[in-house]
Write a protein that holds these residues in place. Sequence first.
Motif, PDB file in Angstrom:
ATOM      1  N   ALA A  47       0.825  -1.201   0.000  1.00 31.98           N
ATOM      2  CA  ALA A  47       0.000   0.000   0.000  1.00 31.98           C
ATOM      3  C   ALA A  47       0.864   1.258   0.000  1.00 31.98           C
ATOM      4  N   TYR A  48       2.004   1.185   0.663  1.00 28.59           N
ATOM      5  CA  TYR A  48       2.942   2.319   0.672  1.00 28.59           C
ATOM      6  C   TYR A  48       3.458   2.599  -0.734  1.00 28.59           C
ATOM      7  N   ASP A  57       2.013   1.889  -3.530  1.00 27.57           N
ATOM      8  CA  ASP A  57       0.909   2.349  -4.377  1.00 27.57           C
ATOM      9  C   ASP A  57       0.256   3.635  -3.874  1.00 27.57           C
ATOM     10  N   GLU A  96      -1.405   4.253  -1.110  1.00 23.60           N
ATOM     11  CA  GLU A  96      -2.760   3.990  -0.636  1.00 23.60           C
ATOM     12  C   GLU A  96      -2.885   4.109   0.883  1.00 23.60           C
ATOM     13  N   LEU A  97      -1.815   4.498   1.577  1.00 25.40           N
ATOM     14  CA  LEU A  97      -1.869   4.638   3.032  1.00 25.40           C
ATOM     15  C   LEU A  97      -2.385   6.024   3.417  1.00 25.40           C
ATOM     16  N   ARG A 152       1.374   6.445   6.599  1.00 23.16           N
ATOM     17  CA  ARG A 152       2.540   6.639   5.727  1.00 23.16           C
ATOM     18  C   ARG A 152       3.719   7.213   6.513  1.00 23.16           C
TER      19      ARG A 152
END
Length: 285
Positions: free
Chosen positions: A23-24, A26, A28-29, A34
Motif C-alpha cells: 500500500a505504501y 501504491d 494507498e496509506l 505513511r
Amino acid sequence: MPPTAPSAVPGCDADADFAALGAYVDDELSADARAALQARLASDASAAQRIAAWRAQKAALQTLCRAGDEAASPGYVVLRRRDPWWRRAGLAAAWAVVGAGFAVAAGTLMPQWLPDGAWGGATRDAAGAGHDPAFLARDAEGFARRADVAYAVYSPEVRHPVEVGAADEAHLVAWLSKRLGKPLAIPPLGEYGYTLVGGRLLPGAAGPAAQFMYQNGAGSRLTLYVSVSGRGRDAVHLLSDGNHRTFYWSTDGMGYALSGPATETRLRTIAYEVCGALGGTRAQW
C-alpha cells in the motif's frame, strides 16, 4: 530457500506487513500510516530494500504499458544489484520487461524500406532518395535515447562501470574498432577535469556499439556512445531527460552521443570539443 519477509511491523503478522508495504508503494496509506512507515524504513534496511525493488518493478511495467504509445514520453529504469540472489533475479526480470517494451516501440519507429543502414535502418542515401526526413530524425533520436539509457544504466556502477579499464586503453580501442568495423579514437578531456575510466561493448539498433566512460575528481561521469550511423554529417542536437542530458551527432558515417549530468554546465562545450576531435566541423554546432 525462498526469500524471507522483511521484519514485521510491531503488532502485525507477516501478511499484514506485506500488505502495508504494498500500500505504501501504491500511495494507498493514510497520511498518519505513511508517516509511521517512513519512520520505520529509516531503521529497517530489509523493508527499505523491498520497497525499492517493488518500485523498480512497478516502473518497469509502466514503461512496458507506455511502449506502444508513440505520443507517450519514454520511461527509463536504473536498477542496482542487491546482495540477495532472489532480489537480483527479480530486478533482472524487470529489465527484461523494459527491454521487450523498447523492442516493441523501436519496431514501430524503424523504417522498413532500408533495413541495413544505421540509425537503426536509414542510410545516407535515403535522404537523397526522397524519403521522409521525419524517419531520419526519429532514427537519430532513437540512437540518442539508447545512448541516454546506457549512461543511466552504467554511470552509477561502482565495481563494474566498464569492461576494459583505462590501463588497457590500446587494447580497448583495438577491440572496439574491430567489433564496429571502423577505427575509433578516444578524445582526451583532461582540460575539463575528466579522465578515462575505460569502455565496454554494447548492442546497438542494428549492430554493435561502444561506450567510453570518463570521470572527474568529484566522481561525476560522462559517457561517449558510438556506433555506425551510415550518415554523412549531422548537426549536434540535444536530448534532455530529467537529471541528465545527451548531445548527439554524426560524422563520416559514425554516430556519436555524449551523455552527462545536468549539473555539468559545460556539457555542450565538451560535446563540441569531442565533435571537433572526431572529425566534426564548427558548421555542426
